[in-house]
Design an enzyme around this catalytic site. Structure first.
Site, PDB file in Angstrom:
ATOM      1  N   GLU A  48      18.728 -20.331 -49.188  1.00  0.00           N
ATOM      2  CA  GLU A  48      20.161 -20.962 -48.944  1.00  0.00           C
ATOM      3  C   GLU A  48      20.844 -19.732 -48.781  1.00  0.00           C
ATOM      4  OE1 GLU A  48      23.519 -23.520 -51.664  1.00  0.00           O
ATOM      5  OE2 GLU A  48      21.897 -22.732 -52.362  1.00  0.00           O
ATOM      6  N   ARG A  83       7.268 -17.812 -59.996  1.00  0.00           N
ATOM      7  CA  ARG A  83       8.177 -16.783 -59.555  1.00  0.00           C
ATOM      8  C   ARG A  83       8.045 -15.567 -60.315  1.00  0.00           C
ATOM      9  NH1 ARG A  83      14.082 -18.991 -60.849  1.00  0.00           N
ATOM     10  NH2 ARG A  83      14.644 -16.890 -60.172  1.00  0.00           N
ATOM     11  N   LYS A 125      21.428 -16.561 -58.294  1.00  0.00           N
ATOM     12  CA  LYS A 125      22.339 -16.136 -57.777  1.00  0.00           C
ATOM     13  C   LYS A 125      23.702 -16.403 -57.924  1.00  0.00           C
ATOM     14  CE  LYS A 125      20.656 -17.932 -53.588  1.00  0.00           C
ATOM     15  NZ  LYS A 125      20.521 -18.303 -52.371  1.00  0.00           N
TER      16      LYS A 125
END
Length: 640
Positions: free
Chosen positions: A129, A351, A361
């Site tokens: 994104e 992850r 983020k």
């Protein structure tokens, strides 16, 4: 088809089946009355190139062997049987790919994944994104998708910017993502945007409403959250199809009624997996124009709705996602099944988590927006640009991440191994330089029969073990500077070693603190192996000393792992940077931004600014100077 029309097909035939099907049909028609594509009676260069392109695309080979395109299948088999010599290149590439997979697995991670139906072609995608800069977690997703598309298989990698939330997204972030991927050596075969499919997604939402799989809901956010948590159906769940369609059009217009609503998929009210409880798939946003579509749309699809639909539509075969999406995989599959779309296989990988680091983020953006850091490329930030500015090299970054592999095991790593892998890259190529702290630097007078009568320059290797780095001029003189910290450890009469020069006896050591001056009697016949203290120094004559700022950094937070209950502000490290002014040798004047050096007895440093990197007026009252950032080595648990 003419030769000039056949030539571009070599490139066009590397895509997924949807994109190459027209070219396959054109080739089949062209071959109706031909043995070779060229129309001649022997293998031509264009035959070889097209055949190799098809042979290297699993989706193409699988389709051709079904025999539906009779002429193309005849030609393909004829070339394969009659010209075995052109297959050597394919065999070599296959062997190289297998060797890379074996090497990656041997290096510390297993890549022996049996991806489903890989023989029919592999198309992966990276789906960031554009709401911030890429961090090291994104790097793993991107590198793994690239590995399976381009190395493990002769497949296709798609980059799709998931630009469905204009409130968070910027052109700046979008451009930075593309630049950072290129920097990491990742070359997507196609670049698209979710916004390319807004019309298509709108049609899919209309279809879902008409088929009774979605409804309009104006329940307030807090009530909706509580109802979903407690398994309570929304009072709007049984609205008629006609009413839902009418309200959806109001949302599209951005009317007062439309703005009060969202569209929810009708999955389940009380599924144990809360991700399956009627998720929102469309919401309004009129406050912020979209950075690509402007104000055309007043409503936007949610990620969970757009992701499976566009994945299937674009021909993605294998979607690699981190384990944070595992609970949402059934939801992904529900959209595929409900809309009767082409299947997409999913693979979850763990992850990367590091101690005293967060990758949210939203939280990283808060640090930037509140001025806690200098920006997204701050060397304390876990972004690609941040760790690069700190001194991480791209080869080391790729190597470290690929060694983690696609395992699902979730671990929180120390930064030690991360930076230790970087040291292996930079140590053989980092030229050596010298720095002395300006604060309380000790002025040393060299005496003795061997003391230089006047300053002189001598050529010395820039690296003791790498002659390819060349030489530099080192100044020798009877007046030197030494670090106060070193001199405080001396004893009067002690023999020390002046590195890259020779031994000297300490004479007339003052008892004051700090020590302002010192005399050393040079003893070049002394054995450097017998001295306990070997110190760096700089001559104050015969060269121009270069001013420098030497920076070091610490972790941004004080806790090893942040929990959901932690308040970020309470966990921020109050002091995360230190800087000392220093003098460097004159050879350092040629350094430029991004150079990596080793300061003797200090460590490795990345040059953030060289003397020639300052813009007019930017240097301030201190004047032009070197700016050096300390690179952790993994020895003592690095600050990061």
């Amino acid at each position: 088809m003419k030769t000039e029309e056949l030539t571009p097909l070599e490139t066009l035939l590397t895509g997924d089946f949807r994109s190459i099907e027209p070219s396959l049909q054109a080739l089949d028609k062209h071959l109706v009355l031909r043995t070779y594509l060229s129309g001649g009676f022997e293998l031509s260069d264009i035959d070889k190139k097209i055949w190799l392109a098809l042979r290297g695309n699993r989706a193409a080979v699988s389709f051709i062997k079904r025999g539906q395109l009779v002429n193309l299948a005849r030609w393909f088999q004829f070339i394969e049987e009659s010209h075995p010599e052109i297959q050597e290149e394919i065999k070599a590439k296959d062997a190289a790919a297998k060797a890379k997979v074996a090497a990656a697995s041997k290096a510390g991670a297993s890549y022996a994944l049996a991806l489903q139906n890989a023989d029919k072609g592999v198309v992966t995608r990276f789906l960031p994104e554009p709401s911030g800069y890429l961090h090291i977690g994104h790097a793993k997703a991107a590198l793994l998708s690239d590995f399976f598309a381009h190395q493990a298989y002769k497949g296709t990698l798609r980059l799709r910017l998931d630009d469905t939330n204009p409130s968070k997204e910027k052109q700046e972030y979008q451009d930075a993502i593309i630049e950072d991927l290129a920097l990491m050596g990742i070359k997507p075969d196609f670049v698209t945007y979710t916004s390319d499919y807004f019309d298509f997604l709108y049609d899919m939402a209309i279809r879902m409403i008409k088929e009774g799989h979605a409804y309009a809901d104006d329940t307030d956010q807090e009530t909706m959250r509580n109802e979903r948590w407690n398994g309570i159906a929304s009072k709007r769940r049984d609205r008629s199809v006609e009413e839902n369609l009418r309200i959806f059009e109001e949302m599209k217009k951005g009317s007062e009624e439309g703005l009060q609503h969202c569209i929810r998929a009708k999955l389940s009210v009380d599924n144990p997996n809360k991700a399956m409880r009627d998720p929102v798939i469309y919401r309004c946003n009129i406050e912020t124009p979209h950075h690509r579509t402007g104000t055309k749309w007043k409503m936007y699809p949610m990620y969970d709705f757009a992701c499976p639909i566009v994945d299937s539509h674009e021909g993605v075969t294998h979607a690699l996602r981190s384990t944070e999406y595992t609970d949402r995989n059934p939801q992904y599959q529900w959209f595929i099944d409900t809309l009767k779309l082409r299947q997409v296989y999913m693979w979850d990988f763990a992850r990367m988590n590091f101690i005293r680091t967060f990758l949210s983020k939203r939280k990283l953006a808060k640090l930037v927006d509140t001025g806690k850091v200098w920006g997204w490329d701050d060397p304390r930030m876990p972004t690609i640009r941040g760790v690069r500015r700190r001194g991480m090299t791209i080869p080391a970054l790729r190597d470290f991440i690929l060694k983690q592999g696609p395992s699902r095991n979730i671990v929180t790593m120390d930064w030690t191994n991360f930076w230790a892998s970087n040291k292996k890259e930079i140590d053989p190529i980092a030229p050596r330089h010298t720095a002395i702290s300006q604060k309380d630097a000790v002025k040393v007078t060299i005496t003795g029969a061997e003391a230089p009568a006047s300053p002189f320059l001598s050529e010395k290797p820039r690296h003791p073990k790498n002659k390819d780095l060349g030489t530099k001029q080192v100044a020798f003189a009877s007046e030197l500077l030494l670090d106060q910290a070193d001199v405080k450890t001396f004893k009067d009469g002690e023999e020390i070693t002046l590195m890259a020069w020779g031994n000297a006896f300490v004479r007339n050591l003052p008892s004051s603190d700090p020590i302002p001056t010192l005399t050393c009697e040079l003893n070049l016949k002394g054995d450097v192996k017998t001295t306990e203290k070997k110190v760096t120094w700089l001559a104050t004559q015969g060269q121009k000393l270069i001013p420098a700022e030497i920076w070091d950094f610490d972790y941004l937070i004080t806790k090893d792992v942040l929990t959901e209950d932690d308040n970020l502000e309470d966990c921020l490290n109050p002091v995360t940077e230190t800087m000392e002014d220093a003098w460097c040798d004159e050879a350092s004047a040629q350094l430029k931004a991004d150079d990596i050096i080793q300061l003797e007895r200090r460590g490795y440093y990345r040059v953030d600014k060289g003397l020639n990197d300052w813009k007019d007026g930017e240097e301030g009252p201190k004047g032009k100077r070197l700016v050096l950032f300390c690179i952790p080595t993994g020895k003592t648990g690095p600050k990061a």
